[in-house]
Scaffold this motif. Structure first.
Motif, PDB file in Angstrom:
ATOM      1  N   THR A 170      15.049  13.076   8.101  1.00 19.80           N
ATOM      2  CA  THR A 170      15.588  13.516   9.391  1.00 19.80           C
ATOM      3  C   THR A 170      16.933  12.852   9.669  1.00 19.80           C
ATOM      4  O   THR A 170      17.883  13.500  10.119  1.00 19.80           O
ATOM      5  CB  THR A 170      14.600  13.188  10.527  1.00 19.80           C
ATOM      6  N   ARG A 171      17.006  11.553   9.392  1.00 25.98           N
ATOM      7  CA  ARG A 171      18.243  10.812   9.636  1.00 25.98           C
ATOM      8  C   ARG A 171      19.391  11.351   8.777  1.00 25.98           C
ATOM      9  O   ARG A 171      20.508  11.578   9.264  1.00 25.98           O
ATOM     10  CB  ARG A 171      18.016   9.317   9.355  1.00 25.98           C
ATOM     11  N   VAL A 172      19.141  11.560   7.498  1.00 29.33           N
ATOM     12  CA  VAL A 172      20.186  12.048   6.599  1.00 29.33           C
ATOM     13  C   VAL A 172      20.635  13.452   6.998  1.00 29.33           C
ATOM     14  O   VAL A 172      21.830  13.768   6.995  1.00 29.33           O
ATOM     15  CB  VAL A 172      19.697  12.025   5.139  1.00 29.33           C
ATOM     16  N   LEU A 173      19.681  14.314   7.367  1.00 33.45           N
ATOM     17  CA  LEU A 173      20.037  15.677   7.771  1.00 33.45           C
ATOM     18  C   LEU A 173      20.882  15.674   9.046  1.00 33.45           C
ATOM     19  O   LEU A 173      21.853  16.436   9.151  1.00 33.45           O
ATOM     20  CB  LEU A 173      18.776  16.512   7.968  1.00 33.45           C
ATOM     21  N   LEU A 174      20.540  14.831  10.010  1.00 31.56           N
ATOM     22  CA  LEU A 174      21.330  14.751  11.239  1.00 31.56           C
ATOM     23  C   LEU A 174      22.749  14.277  10.960  1.00 31.56           C
ATOM     24  O   LEU A 174      23.719  14.811  11.517  1.00 31.56           O
ATOM     25  CB  LEU A 174      20.643  13.818  12.239  1.00 31.56           C
ATOM     26  N   LEU A 175      22.884  13.272  10.108  1.00 31.12           N
ATOM     27  CA  LEU A 175      24.210  12.754   9.776  1.00 31.12           C
ATOM     28  C   LEU A 175      25.023  13.784   8.996  1.00 31.12           C
ATOM     29  O   LEU A 175      26.194  14.037   9.310  1.00 31.12           O
ATOM     30  CB  LEU A 175      24.084  11.456   8.987  1.00 31.12           C
ATOM     31  N   CYS A 176      24.420  14.397   7.983  1.00 32.71           N
ATOM     32  CA  CYS A 176      25.135  15.392   7.178  1.00 32.71           C
ATOM     33  C   CYS A 176      25.528  16.602   8.011  1.00 32.71           C
ATOM     34  O   CYS A 176      26.646  17.129   7.879  1.00 32.71           O
ATOM     35  CB  CYS A 176      24.264  15.832   6.000  1.00 32.71           C
ATOM     36  N   PHE A 177      24.623  17.046   8.859  1.00 27.75           N
ATOM     37  CA  PHE A 177      24.882  18.205   9.710  1.00 27.75           C
ATOM     38  C   PHE A 177      26.115  17.964  10.571  1.00 27.75           C
ATOM     39  O   PHE A 177      27.007  18.822  10.673  1.00 27.75           O
ATOM     40  CB  PHE A 177      23.650  18.452  10.581  1.00 27.75           C
ATOM     41  N   SER A 178      26.188  16.798  11.196  1.00 27.32           N
ATOM     42  CA  SER A 178      27.300  16.517  12.108  1.00 27.32           C
ATOM     43  C   SER A 178      28.637  16.444  11.370  1.00 27.32           C
ATOM     44  O   SER A 178      29.633  17.027  11.812  1.00 27.32           O
ATOM     45  CB  SER A 178      27.040  15.203  12.854  1.00 27.32           C
ATOM     46  N   ILE A 179      28.656  15.735  10.240  1.00 30.00           N
ATOM     47  CA  ILE A 179      29.902  15.612   9.470  1.00 30.00           C
ATOM     48  C   ILE A 179      30.378  16.978   8.972  1.00 30.00           C
ATOM     49  O   ILE A 179      31.568  17.328   9.058  1.00 30.00           O
ATOM     50  CB  ILE A 179      29.703  14.651   8.278  1.00 30.00           C
ATOM     51  N   GLN A 180      29.443  17.767   8.444  1.00 30.61           N
ATOM     52  CA  GLN A 180      29.818  19.087   7.943  1.00 30.61           C
ATOM     53  C   GLN A 180      30.255  20.013   9.077  1.00 30.61           C
ATOM     54  O   GLN A 180      31.140  20.852   8.910  1.00 30.61           O
ATOM     55  CB  GLN A 180      28.633  19.721   7.195  1.00 30.61           C
ATOM     56  N   LEU A 181      29.652  19.835  10.252  1.00 30.43           N
ATOM     57  CA  LEU A 181      30.014  20.685  11.385  1.00 30.43           C
ATOM     58  C   LEU A 181      31.450  20.424  11.832  1.00 30.43           C
ATOM     59  O   LEU A 181      32.155  21.352  12.245  1.00 30.43           O
ATOM     60  CB  LEU A 181      29.039  20.462  12.541  1.00 30.43           C
ATOM     61  N   ASP A 182      31.906  19.185  11.729  1.00 30.74           N
ATOM     62  CA  ASP A 182      33.312  18.894  12.047  1.00 30.74           C
ATOM     63  C   ASP A 182      34.252  19.706  11.162  1.00 30.74           C
ATOM     64  O   ASP A 182      35.230  20.292  11.640  1.00 30.74           O
ATOM     65  CB  ASP A 182      33.595  17.399  11.857  1.00 30.74           C
TER      66      ASP A 182
END
Length: 278
Positions: A229-241
């Motif tokens: 969950t932690r990795v997905l939240l971090l990756c999602f945010s960076i990629q969304l930028d």
């Protein structure tokens, strides 16, 4: 420690609720960047804060009493300097998550649904970490993943988990989650969704220390689901930028995922490994 949250354009009562939720999401960002059991209990003082002191009194066999005292202050094992160091080291990720939170507060995002999905997921992540029972914590962590990808139902949750392993880690459903593991992505996704479903639908005791296994006899641990969950939240945010920076993003999970895969195909790189519990 106090914090000031600026909320504009909302009635007073709604502003207070928005400030409370924003604080919870901000605390989730800190937990995402600085994980560990001692960080699980950080919370707003006006929310689900753990008492700093705990005293347990037990009756002994001789009829007397014994007393045990514990300090339960969050992050007690970490100095303020160490926490600040973690935040400085992860400044790009913190800035990225700040963009998600700012979008929630001022409704200025070009992709409001995707930003809202991240904030919803971060809120569930923060609430999951406050749980003392792994059964409840894992159910909330899986809910965080569902909220992040707008899964809608259990079958949609499995599909989104399969897609997320493909999109963020380059792994298909038949691949093992790590080179040294015998568990496939499909088995892992089924174990996570099964655990949540059985706990919330009453087919597995909530007041149980073990988590249920799926039909393939695969079970998950709290640490496995928390890490994912932690990795997905971090990756999602960076990629969304990066997705927003294209200037013309479509505000759907499917379009976002398709863009990430297209970018990876256009720029061949080494496949990222799936997260593993430490």
């Amino acid at each position: 420690m106090g914090a000031f949250v600026k909320v504009t354009g909302r009635p007073p009562e709604e502003s207070i609720r928005a400030a409370d939720l924003s604080t919870d999401i901000a605390l989730a960002a800190i937990q995402l960047l600085s994980p560990g059991d001692e960080m699980r209990t950080i919370a707003r003082a006006s929310a689900r804060a753990t008492p700093v002191w705990r005293v347990d009194i037990s009756r002994t066999e001789g009829g007397g009493f014994s007393e045990g005292t514990r300090i339960q202050a969050p992050a007690l094992a970490r100095s303020l300097e160490l926490i600040e160091h973690h935040i400085r080291e992860a400044e790009p990720s913190l800035r990225s998550m700040g963009q998600r939170l700012a979008a929630f507060l001022d409704a200025s995002s070009p992709v409001p649904d995707l930003d809202e999905a991240w904030c919803n997921a971060a809120y569930w992540y923060h609430k999951a970490l406050a749980e003392t029972l792994d059964t409840v914590a894992v159910a909330k962590l899986e809910t965080a993943i569902e909220a992040l990808f707008r899964a809608e139902n259990m079958s949609g949750s499995k599909r989104r988990l399969h897609e997320s392993f493909d999109v963020f880690f380059g792994l298909s459903r038949t691949d093992t989650i790590t080179p040294n593991s015998s568990v496939t992505v499909e088995q892992f996704a089924e174990a996570i969704t099964t655990a949540r479903s059985r706990v919330l639908h009453g087919t597995w005791p909530t007041l149980q220390f073990d988590l249920p296994a799926n039909k393939s006899s695969q079970a998950v641990s709290y640490s496995d689901v928390e890490l994912l969950t932690r990795v997905l939240l971090l990756c999602f945010s960076i990629q969304l930028d990066a997705y927003i920076a294209t200037g013309n993003p479509i505000d759907t999970t499917d379009a976002f995922f398709a863009w990430i895969k297209a970018e990876r195909s256009a720029k061949p790189a080494s496949v990222a490994a799936a997260p593993t519990a430490s």
